[in-house]
Design a protein around this motif. Sequence first.
Motif, PDB file in Angstrom:
ATOM      1  N   SER A   1       9.304  29.653  38.972  1.00 29.64           N
ATOM      2  CA  SER A   1      10.471  29.859  39.835  1.00 29.64           C
ATOM      3  C   SER A   1      10.110  30.441  41.197  1.00 29.64           C
ATOM      4  N   ASN A   2       8.961  31.135  41.328  1.00 28.88           N
ATOM      5  CA  ASN A   2       8.595  31.728  42.612  1.00 28.88           C
ATOM      6  C   ASN A   2       7.858  30.753  43.524  1.00 28.88           C
ATOM      7  N   LEU A   3       7.675  29.508  43.086  1.00 27.59           N
ATOM      8  CA  LEU A   3       6.990  28.512  43.898  1.00 27.59           C
ATOM      9  C   LEU A   3       8.005  27.699  44.697  1.00 27.59           C
ATOM     10  N   HIS A   4       7.686  27.484  45.950  1.00 27.15           N
ATOM     11  CA  HIS A   4       8.575  26.701  46.810  1.00 27.15           C
ATOM     12  C   HIS A   4       8.615  25.242  46.362  1.00 27.15           C
ATOM     13  N   GLY A   5       9.792  24.670  46.404  1.00 24.37           N
ATOM     14  CA  GLY A   5       9.928  23.244  46.095  1.00 24.37           C
ATOM     15  C   GLY A   5      10.150  22.930  44.635  1.00 24.37           C
ATOM     16  N   VAL A   6      10.250  23.934  43.777  1.00 30.27           N
ATOM     17  CA  VAL A   6      10.473  23.682  42.354  1.00 30.27           C
ATOM     18  C   VAL A   6      11.976  23.685  42.086  1.00 30.27           C
ATOM     19  N   GLN A   7      12.451  22.611  41.497  1.00 28.42           N
ATOM     20  CA  GLN A   7      13.863  22.495  41.144  1.00 28.42           C
ATOM     21  C   GLN A   7      13.983  22.320  39.633  1.00 28.42           C
ATOM     22  N   PHE A   8      14.875  23.073  39.039  1.00 28.95           N
ATOM     23  CA  PHE A   8      15.066  23.032  37.594  1.00 28.95           C
ATOM     24  C   PHE A   8      16.340  22.251  37.274  1.00 28.95           C
ATOM     25  N   HIS A   9      16.232  21.383  36.295  1.00 29.73           N
ATOM     26  CA  HIS A   9      17.370  20.571  35.857  1.00 29.73           C
ATOM     27  C   HIS A   9      17.610  20.852  34.373  1.00 29.73           C
ATOM     28  N   ASP A  10      18.794  21.314  34.062  1.00 30.89           N
ATOM     29  CA  ASP A  10      19.178  21.547  32.672  1.00 30.89           C
ATOM     30  C   ASP A  10      20.144  20.443  32.260  1.00 30.89           C
ATOM     31  N   LEU A  11      19.641  19.514  31.483  1.00 31.07           N
ATOM     32  CA  LEU A  11      20.408  18.328  31.117  1.00 31.07           C
ATOM     33  C   LEU A  11      20.877  18.413  29.675  1.00 31.07           C
ATOM     34  N   ALA A  12      22.083  17.952  29.449  1.00 34.22           N
ATOM     35  CA  ALA A  12      22.594  17.868  28.076  1.00 34.22           C
ATOM     36  C   ALA A  12      21.873  16.730  27.352  1.00 34.22           C
ATOM     37  N   GLN A  13      21.409  17.005  26.143  1.00 34.02           N
ATOM     38  CA  GLN A  13      20.667  16.011  25.376  1.00 34.02           C
ATOM     39  C   GLN A  13      21.487  15.542  24.174  1.00 34.02           C
ATOM     40  N   ARG A  14      21.381  14.267  23.899  1.00 30.24           N
ATOM     41  CA  ARG A  14      21.945  13.736  22.663  1.00 30.24           C
ATOM     42  C   ARG A  14      20.811  13.201  21.814  1.00 30.24           C
ATOM     43  N   GLU A  15      21.075  13.046  20.545  1.00 31.73           N
ATOM     44  CA  GLU A  15      20.026  12.574  19.654  1.00 31.73           C
ATOM     45  C   GLU A  15      19.697  11.116  19.930  1.00 31.73           C
ATOM     46  N   ASN A  16      18.429  10.833  19.977  1.00 29.62           N
ATOM     47  CA  ASN A  16      17.986   9.463  20.157  1.00 29.62           C
ATOM     48  C   ASN A  16      18.230   8.671  18.886  1.00 29.62           C
ATOM     49  N   ALA A  17      18.320   7.350  19.035  1.00 32.91           N
ATOM     50  CA  ALA A  17      18.577   6.495  17.876  1.00 32.91           C
ATOM     51  C   ALA A  17      17.501   6.657  16.816  1.00 32.91           C
ATOM     52  N   ALA A  18      16.236   6.787  17.221  1.00 32.39           N
ATOM     53  CA  ALA A  18      15.149   6.945  16.251  1.00 32.39           C
ATOM     54  C   ALA A  18      15.308   8.232  15.463  1.00 32.39           C
ATOM     55  N   VAL A  19      15.679   9.315  16.134  1.00 28.10           N
ATOM     56  CA  VAL A  19      15.876  10.590  15.446  1.00 28.10           C
ATOM     57  C   VAL A  19      17.059  10.495  14.496  1.00 28.10           C
TER      58      VAL A  19
END
Length: 825
Positions: A423-441
């Motif tokens: 987080s202290n590095l310039h240019g780092v962007q965090f994305h928190d995405l909602a996940q759904r179960e994959n068909a294989a799982v």
Amino acid sequence: MGCRGDCNLPGLFGDPPLELQQSKRGDTASIPCQVSLRRSVNTPGTGGTVTIGERFIRTLEVRGIKQTALAAQFREHASRRQREFAHETVESHISRLKKGEVAAVRFFFSDLANASDLLDILEVVGDERGAFLKEAGALLSPEDRPLLAVVDLSDCLPGRAILEACEELADEIVLAVPGRVALIVTTEQRPYLLPRCTPEGRVCVETVSDSDRGRSRTLQLASDGAVVVSGRRFDPIARWIALEWRGNSYAHVGNSFALSPEQGLARLASGQAIDEVDPATAGRGLDTLLKDIAPAEPPEELAGTPVALRTLLANLTVGREIRMRRSRPYQYGTHEAIVEKELRAAWGKYLGVRALATPEEWGEALLGRAKEAGISITTSGDEKDLAIHRASVERGGSVPRAVQIGASLHVLNTTDIVRDRLSNLHGVQFHDLAQRENAAVRLQRLVQTIPIEAWLDDPYMDAAFARIDPERKDRDELEFARAALLLHNELQPPGAPLAKGWKELLGRILDACPPVVGLRVAPRRAQKDSLDLTLLPTCEVDRRVACAAVELQGIPALVAPRISRDSSLSFLTPVIIDGVRRRTYGYDPPTHHELMEAFKGLRFLLPTSAVGSNLDELISLFDHSPSTIGVAGTALWSLGRSAIGSTVIGWRREAVVTHPQFWREADLMLAAMWIALRRALDRRSSLTLHDGTGVLEMGGHLIALVSATIIEAASGHPLEADFWREPHLFKDDPLESHAVSSLVHDVGSHTALTSGYYFTRSQVEVPRKVLLSQGSTKITLTFMATPWESRVERAFAAGIEGAISGTLLAEEAAQRARDDDSDDE
């Protein structure tokens, strides 16, 4: 007024075109400034004119800022640069500015620092900022307008040389600044300074005794934020335009003055900062990447003149690539090479500026930090690649992962520990995405929650798909996941708990007459060359072909499918597309036409190696299937990935010939087994093992192993009896299956000793496996021999005992004889 530091200068003050035209005609007279209190200006796109007061009121309304809050913020900004204003004074000037009064305009706009603070608080940028400054400049007298530039000639030109440079000095430097300019000259230079360079009302001339005093006066005049045009370095360089006098020598043809940056004055005139700088680059310091860098003096080539030094400083502080001539090792001559980041950092330390990394260097460093932090999925790409990774994560792909785009790093769904490290590095962007179960799982979990006995009624998983995807939204993805996992045996249902009351359940089934016999065919079998083969009912293969997915023809069933006498068998062998195989083995790649032909009629890409544990590979394969991106895109993508074992599969189909008497013999075999099981239950010779397996004595030196389960979901199912079938399918034998060879196998029942050295084993044929089903009851029968019940075995055991006894008696007699001989001696 104190120095404002490295503030970006607002540009366009005043309305100078008339003055500039008159100055270029040689008119050195003062241009009187006739100011109207309510002067209005044309505003493009508004269909009318807007005064500065109206513009100010509209800006306040759009930003939603109250007058009192604006005054408080302005005082806070001023205090940071050591200027103190009473709150009542500031608020009073704000009220007057709403009315367009000159006093308020003079308060806010005659000082560059005040104007910058006000417009920054109001978040005024671009053309709107320029409009404010133009209107303010039109209301101010030339004396009230802020000093925009200080041109220091005190160490640049010898006295008389200023005559040669006068025209160029006026046109290219002095009159290029659309506002007040201070010109610093020495007493030696002043007599040669022509009036064209000093239009009254715009240029004030400061005469000093020598260049040292010229330097001091320049710093004093520039303290309020003016741009310095000088041959000596001025900090911050964001307000320094390097000036270099080159004269009209033979080596230099063209302008006598050189400036760096070349367009600095033009940018100043248009209201921009003199350097084109992206504020987002400020965090890319090489000191973040490199430690213990010693200062090093840059070469003359890059810092020997004011223009070269200014260019080098700008390149270092904005992270621009720098090239330098270097000697070729072991060769004559030089070549241009990119300067390494370590050397640039050393130069920056020597020059007292913070050197920045180039976008490429910073991006590579961020990617390296992501790997060090433990992110295993890291890649470089563009916005399209980021979108692909986002979609993969949202569909259950592995996390965390990092995608580098230029000087930015996008981290998807990372942990708190990794977030703290990056987080202290310039240019780092965090994305928190909602996940759904994959068909294989979803499929793997579904298969693990339903016992194998229940799948016997749904071996192709069609009923399960209808339950979990009734609206068919994810049917393509489920179909692909099922094919990929079954193709490499990645779905293994567990067994159901065995019922202890197996005798009652078996007896209830045997009370009825045997039904029409059926078959259960093993889903697959390995051939001599290690290819995985598939056996499927012909009707099922035809159904898959009709669904326009030829690559799904040979995908095995989850469990052994059922065959009746109305359906035949098909034997399918996997075939890798020839063009992709040529690429894999290093031959000439297939042509585009060959690839298009190969992929015609396909819906999915299927893996040629097991990928059940690699969910991301499954997602990627599905995303590049013909049904997703089309045949053309799929063909080219698959060609590039064939070397890692991910390509499309075709099938060679052959019929399995069944003997005409097969079903008749199978019916008789089932009837004989039915009678034998009834008799065995009547003899009441059985037991139950600790795991629930029933052991039933059949007679004739055989026992039956009985596994009974109760599957509630299968209630109401009619009585069925199926033999487990294993046809002979080796390549050197004809594809023909006989009843006995495909339904039975041999178990040893008797063993006899021949000539004292050889054992002869008698074998009996028994069914491989029998599946009985009625309602919710599922019973599996297998058979094994009981050689201990054989007379031959008992006689053989007695013979062994006699042989052992005889040998022992002979050894005892021999020992007694040896003892007697020793006594006689």
